[in-house]
Design an enzyme around this catalytic site. Structure first.
Site, PDB file in Angstrom:
ATOM      1  N   GLU A  47     -52.794   3.646 -39.883  1.00  0.00           N
ATOM      2  CA  GLU A  47     -53.690   3.095 -38.863  1.00  0.00           C
ATOM      3  C   GLU A  47     -53.088   3.361 -37.486  1.00  0.00           C
ATOM      4  O   GLU A  47     -51.906   3.109 -37.254  1.00  0.00           O
ATOM      5  CB  GLU A  47     -53.882   1.587 -39.076  1.00  0.00           C
ATOM      6  CG  GLU A  47     -54.882   0.994 -38.085  1.00  0.00           C
ATOM      7  CD  GLU A  47     -55.071  -0.505 -38.246  1.00  0.00           C
ATOM      8  OE1 GLU A  47     -54.590  -1.081 -39.260  1.00  0.00           O
ATOM      9  OE2 GLU A  47     -55.676  -1.116 -37.348  1.00  0.00           O
ATOM     10  N   GLU A  72     -48.547   1.336 -33.417  1.00  0.00           N
ATOM     11  CA  GLU A  72     -49.013   0.617 -32.216  1.00  0.00           C
ATOM     12  C   GLU A  72     -47.991   0.865 -31.108  1.00  0.00           C
ATOM     13  O   GLU A  72     -46.791   0.750 -31.346  1.00  0.00           O
ATOM     14  CB  GLU A  72     -49.149  -0.882 -32.561  1.00  0.00           C
ATOM     15  CG  GLU A  72     -49.335  -1.819 -31.404  1.00  0.00           C
ATOM     16  CD  GLU A  72     -50.542  -1.523 -30.524  1.00  0.00           C
ATOM     17  OE1 GLU A  72     -51.661  -1.422 -31.032  1.00  0.00           O
ATOM     18  OE2 GLU A  72     -50.343  -1.362 -29.288  1.00  0.00           O
ATOM     19  N   ASP A  99     -46.219   5.792 -29.608  1.00  0.00           N
ATOM     20  CA  ASP A  99     -47.458   6.306 -29.032  1.00  0.00           C
ATOM     21  C   ASP A  99     -47.999   7.433 -29.909  1.00  0.00           C
ATOM     22  O   ASP A  99     -47.251   8.353 -30.273  1.00  0.00           O
ATOM     23  CB  ASP A  99     -47.156   6.837 -27.621  1.00  0.00           C
ATOM     24  CG  ASP A  99     -48.418   7.066 -26.824  1.00  0.00           C
ATOM     25  OD1 ASP A  99     -49.341   7.729 -27.347  1.00  0.00           O
ATOM     26  OD2 ASP A  99     -48.489   6.589 -25.681  1.00  0.00           O
ATOM     27  N   ASP A 121     -59.343   2.581 -27.108  1.00  0.00           N
ATOM     28  CA  ASP A 121     -59.750   2.458 -25.716  1.00  0.00           C
ATOM     29  C   ASP A 121     -60.720   3.578 -25.353  1.00  0.00           C
ATOM     30  O   ASP A 121     -60.399   4.752 -25.547  1.00  0.00           O
ATOM     31  CB  ASP A 121     -58.483   2.545 -24.847  1.00  0.00           C
ATOM     32  CG  ASP A 121     -58.748   2.088 -23.431  1.00  0.00           C
ATOM     33  OD1 ASP A 121     -59.882   2.278 -22.959  1.00  0.00           O
ATOM     34  OD2 ASP A 121     -57.831   1.543 -22.809  1.00  0.00           O
ATOM     35  N   ASP A 157     -67.208  -0.220 -30.799  1.00  0.00           N
ATOM     36  CA  ASP A 157     -68.362  -0.927 -30.242  1.00  0.00           C
ATOM     37  C   ASP A 157     -69.071  -0.062 -29.206  1.00  0.00           C
ATOM     38  O   ASP A 157     -70.187  -0.354 -28.812  1.00  0.00           O
ATOM     39  CB  ASP A 157     -67.883  -2.202 -29.531  1.00  0.00           C
ATOM     40  CG  ASP A 157     -66.920  -1.837 -28.402  1.00  0.00           C
ATOM     41  OD1 ASP A 157     -65.865  -1.232 -28.704  1.00  0.00           O
ATOM     42  OD2 ASP A 157     -67.224  -2.109 -27.224  1.00  0.00           O
ATOM     43  N   THR A 195     -61.741  -6.062 -37.683  1.00  0.00           N
ATOM     44  CA  THR A 195     -60.544  -6.131 -36.849  1.00  0.00           C
ATOM     45  C   THR A 195     -60.706  -7.284 -35.856  1.00  0.00           C
ATOM     46  O   THR A 195     -61.785  -7.863 -35.724  1.00  0.00           O
ATOM     47  CB  THR A 195     -60.344  -4.818 -36.063  1.00  0.00           C
ATOM     48  OG1 THR A 195     -61.239  -4.797 -34.961  1.00  0.00           O
ATOM     49  CG2 THR A 195     -60.548  -3.585 -36.928  1.00  0.00           C
ATOM     50  N   GLU A 196     -59.635  -7.555 -35.100  1.00  0.00           N
ATOM     51  CA  GLU A 196     -59.726  -8.604 -34.074  1.00  0.00           C
ATOM     52  C   GLU A 196     -60.824  -8.271 -33.054  1.00  0.00           C
ATOM     53  O   GLU A 196     -61.663  -9.107 -32.721  1.00  0.00           O
ATOM     54  CB  GLU A 196     -58.393  -8.759 -33.327  1.00  0.00           C
ATOM     55  CG  GLU A 196     -57.346  -9.589 -34.049  1.00  0.00           C
ATOM     56  CD  GLU A 196     -56.295  -8.721 -34.743  1.00  0.00           C
ATOM     57  OE1 GLU A 196     -56.486  -7.484 -34.835  1.00  0.00           O
ATOM     58  OE2 GLU A 196     -55.283  -9.291 -35.219  1.00  0.00           O
TER      59      GLU A 196
HETATM   60  C1  LIG Z   1     -58.656  -2.072 -27.999  1.00  0.00           C
HETATM   61  S1  LIG Z   1     -57.214  -2.376 -28.913  1.00  0.00           S
HETATM   62  C2  LIG Z   1     -57.836  -2.486 -30.577  1.00  0.00           C
HETATM   63  C3  LIG Z   1     -56.858  -3.134 -31.508  1.00  0.00           C
HETATM   64  C4  LIG Z   1     -57.287  -3.180 -32.973  1.00  0.00           C
HETATM   65  N1  LIG Z   1     -57.386  -1.851 -33.526  1.00  0.00           N
HETATM   66  C5  LIG Z   1     -58.592  -3.923 -33.130  1.00  0.00           C
HETATM   67  O1  LIG Z   1     -59.620  -3.262 -33.415  1.00  0.00           O
HETATM   68  O2  LIG Z   1     -58.605  -5.151 -32.995  1.00  0.00           O
HETATM   69  C6  LIG Z   1     -56.440  -0.794 -28.914  1.00  0.00           C
HETATM   70  C7  LIG Z   1     -55.002  -0.845 -29.388  1.00  0.00           C
HETATM   71  O3  LIG Z   1     -54.538   0.484 -29.489  1.00  0.00           O
HETATM   72  C8  LIG Z   1     -53.250   0.578 -28.910  1.00  0.00           C
HETATM   73  N2  LIG Z   1     -53.114   1.964 -28.434  1.00  0.00           N
HETATM   74  C9  LIG Z   1     -53.791   2.542 -27.432  1.00  0.00           C
HETATM   75  N3  LIG Z   1     -53.422   3.818 -27.263  1.00  0.00           N
HETATM   76  C10 LIG Z   1     -52.451   4.047 -28.201  1.00  0.00           C
HETATM   77  C11 LIG Z   1     -51.661   5.171 -28.523  1.00  0.00           C
HETATM   78  N4  LIG Z   1     -51.775   6.315 -27.830  1.00  0.00           N
HETATM   79  N5  LIG Z   1     -50.758   5.070 -29.519  1.00  0.00           N
HETATM   80  C12 LIG Z   1     -50.632   3.903 -30.214  1.00  0.00           C
HETATM   81  N6  LIG Z   1     -51.353   2.801 -29.947  1.00  0.00           N
HETATM   82  C13 LIG Z   1     -52.258   2.864 -28.955  1.00  0.00           C
HETATM   83  C14 LIG Z   1     -53.262  -0.446 -27.799  1.00  0.00           C
HETATM   84  O4  LIG Z   1     -51.950  -0.848 -27.432  1.00  0.00           O
HETATM   85  C15 LIG Z   1     -54.080  -1.563 -28.417  1.00  0.00           C
HETATM   86  O5  LIG Z   1     -53.284  -2.477 -29.131  1.00  0.00           O
END
Ligand SMILES: C[S@@+](CC[C@H](N)C(=O)[O-])C[C@H]1O[C@@H](n2cnc3c(N)ncnc32)[C@H](O)[C@@H]1O
Length: 218
Positions: A47, A72, A99, A121, A157, A195-196
């Site tokens: 994931e 993450e 990352d 994002d 979304d 997910t959250e």
């Molecule tokens: C909008 S949140 C969604 C979290 C979770 N997947 C959910 O649906 O509840 C996006 C998550 O992806 C992580 N994230 C964003 N870009 C990333 C990257 N390049 N590598 C790893 N994690 C990343 C962010 O830190 C954040 O915790």
């Protein structure tokens, strides 16, 4: 290579769940199954951007025998996810605080059976599509680490991000197994783990979009 940064309380908190993360995860590249005491037939689910880990914990619990790795980049968010997995005593769930742009530092060609990308994002306000985790350069790296016919499960979304992602999947040779613009009213809802972020959007009445795609044969 990302490492857990030394923040207040983090070493103590990590010590309690140290069996779930690796200080130098790059050394596991190509050897995740062996390092995690699994045989070569074990499926590996990865994931990307797991957030606080609800989906990872529930999905790993629902799939006994699978080796589940959650990546993450935010350290304190990763720690919250690790603590959740520890509290819930989820088997075979490990975390990589890194990352995704360096994903091939951590995973070898054809090491992964399935990738989950949930509510990444959209980068729409800043208009930076290259940063989207479904931008074609990312998809090319996923293609390499996925086994032949490996799959990506994607949820969002955000409709513009969804349309963009479908185009990027197509452009990079993925084939479509499923596409829905209303996951929670679809046949896939029964097996869906929220997910959250998904729960938050669903509570606001926003429809969840989802796709399952298969990597092209090599
Ligand atoms: C909008 S949140 C969604 C979290 C979770 N997947 C959910 O649906 O509840 C996006 C998550 O992806 C992580 N994230 C964003 N870009 C990333 C990257 N390049 N590598 C790893 N994690 C990343 C962010 O830190 C954040 O915790």
């Amino acid at each position: 290579m990302a490492r857990m940064r030394a923040k207040k309380n983090i070493p103590d908190r990590l010590e309690k769940c140290k069996e779930r993360w690796f200080e130098f995860p790059a050394t596991n590249k190509g050897q995740w199954r062996g390092v995690c005491n699994k045989d070569s037939e074990t499926k590996v689910f990865l994931e990307i951007g797991c957030g606080k880990g609800k989906f990872a914990c529930e999905t790993a619990s629902k799939n006994p025998g699978v080796l589940y790795i959650a990546m993450e980049r935010d350290t304190s968010v990763t720690l919250a996810a690790i603590e959740k997995a520890h509290t819930m005593e989820v088997p075979d769930l490990y975390f990589v605080n890194a990352d995704a742009q360096f994903i091939e530092t951590y995973f070898a060609n054809e090491e992964i059976d399935r990738i989950y990308i949930n509510f990444c994002d959209p980068w729409s306000r800043k208009n930076k599509p290259k940063r989207r985790l479904t931008y074609r350069d990312y998809l090319e790296t996923y293609k390499r680490i996925l086994k032949p016919n490996g799959q990506i499960f994607f949820k969002t979304d955000d409709e513009p991000l969804f349309e963009f992602s479908l185009e990027e999947f197509k452009a990079t040779g993925f084939t479509f197994n499923a596409v829905t613009y209303d996951l929670h009213s679809s046949e896939f809802n029964e097996d869906n783990v929220r997910t959250e972020f998904e729960q938050k959007f669903a509570d606001q009445g926003i429809k969840i979009k989802g796709a399952i795609v298969t990597s092209p044969s090599k």
